[in-house]
Write a protein that holds these residues in place. Structure first.
Motif: not given
Length: 255
Positions: A99-106, A120-126, A130-137, A150-155
């Motif tokens: 639920p917060d960045p401290a618990h996110d291993p990525l 915030h956290v949402h599905i995205h890609r690099h 592959a599309a994945h989700a985790h906290w990021h700035d 965003m689920e259909a077209g991850p930014p």
């Protein structure tokens, strides 16, 4: 506006995103006429209910928004195994972030004194990954709202991931020829750092002793062998063999 049930490693609570209002109420209506009103707290990029949602997660939902001097009412229904109503019922099996960045291993914060506009956290890609989700700035120039599509077209985002201690251990042990020893180190990890250090010392001492004994006795044995012309051109032949192996893999690459 997206109303979802979030319960990934935490008690189930409502989450509301994409809402442009500061006064609203969410009310559930269960079979038998039982009603419950949920209060919400602002978490910056989303609103989350203060109360937990009791099981079962099957009920009608009435969302009332007060905006622009008027009230807007939206109704939907949550069912335990039906995702056809446009909501997201997350049971925690799709994402491993907390639920917060401290618990996110990525999650890895931006380096330096860079001003962070959105975290915030949402599905995205690099790139092409592959599309994945985790906290990021997000920097001011890349900030955006979390949209339902965003689920259909991850930014596409560019940010780094955190390297965990497990990955560092894997890199250290993976560079060793004794790859089969890696599971033993992982298994010993739950017993503390002391055992890891002791195993590392034993592993290093035994490896060094093995190499020394192997080199000393193999050299002593080879000194008794006469290979004639091969002794004179041994380095040239070994270099040519390595070059041929490189050419072979260059022509016939192994995937």
């Amino acid at each position: 506006m997206v109303l979802s049930i979030y319960e990934s490693g935490v008690p189930p609570r409502f989450r509301l995103t994409g809402v442009d209002a500061h006064s609203f109420r969410v009310e559930t209506l269960r079979a038998g006429g039982k009603r419950q009103v949920f209060l919400f707290a602002n978490h910056g990029t989303y609103w989350e209910s203060v109360e937990e949602i009791p099981e079962p997660h099957e009920f009608d939902v009435i969302v009332t928004l007060e905006h622009g001097g008027g009230a807007h009412v939206f109704e939907t229904r949550f069912t335990a195994h039906d995702h056809a109503h446009g909501h997201d019922h997350d049971h925690g099996d799709a994402h491993d972030y907390g639920p917060d960045p401290a618990h996110d291993p990525l999650y890895a914060p931006l380096r330096g004194e860079t001003a962070v506009l959105t975290r915030h956290v949402h599905i995205h890609r690099h790139g092409g990954g592959a599309a994945h989700a985790h906290w990021h700035d997000h920097l001011p120039e890349t900030a955006h709202y979390v949209a339902a599509g965003m689920e259909a077209g991850p930014p596409l985002h560019e940010h780094r991931h955190k390297t965990s201690g497990r990955m560092a251990l894997l890199l250290i042990l993976g560079s060793s020829p004794m790859v089969e020893g890696i599971p033993a180190f992982f298994a010993a990890g739950k017993y503390g750092v002391g055992l890891i250090i002791a195993m590392s010392v034993v592993f290093a001492a035994s490896t060094i002793a093995t190499y020394i004994l192997l080199c000393v006795y193999s050299t002593a044995g080879l000194q008794r062998v006469r290979l004639g012309a091969f002794e004179r051109y041994g380095e040239v032949l070994s270099g040519a063999f390595i070059a041929l192996v490189g050419v072979a893999f260059w022509i016939w690459p192994v995937v």
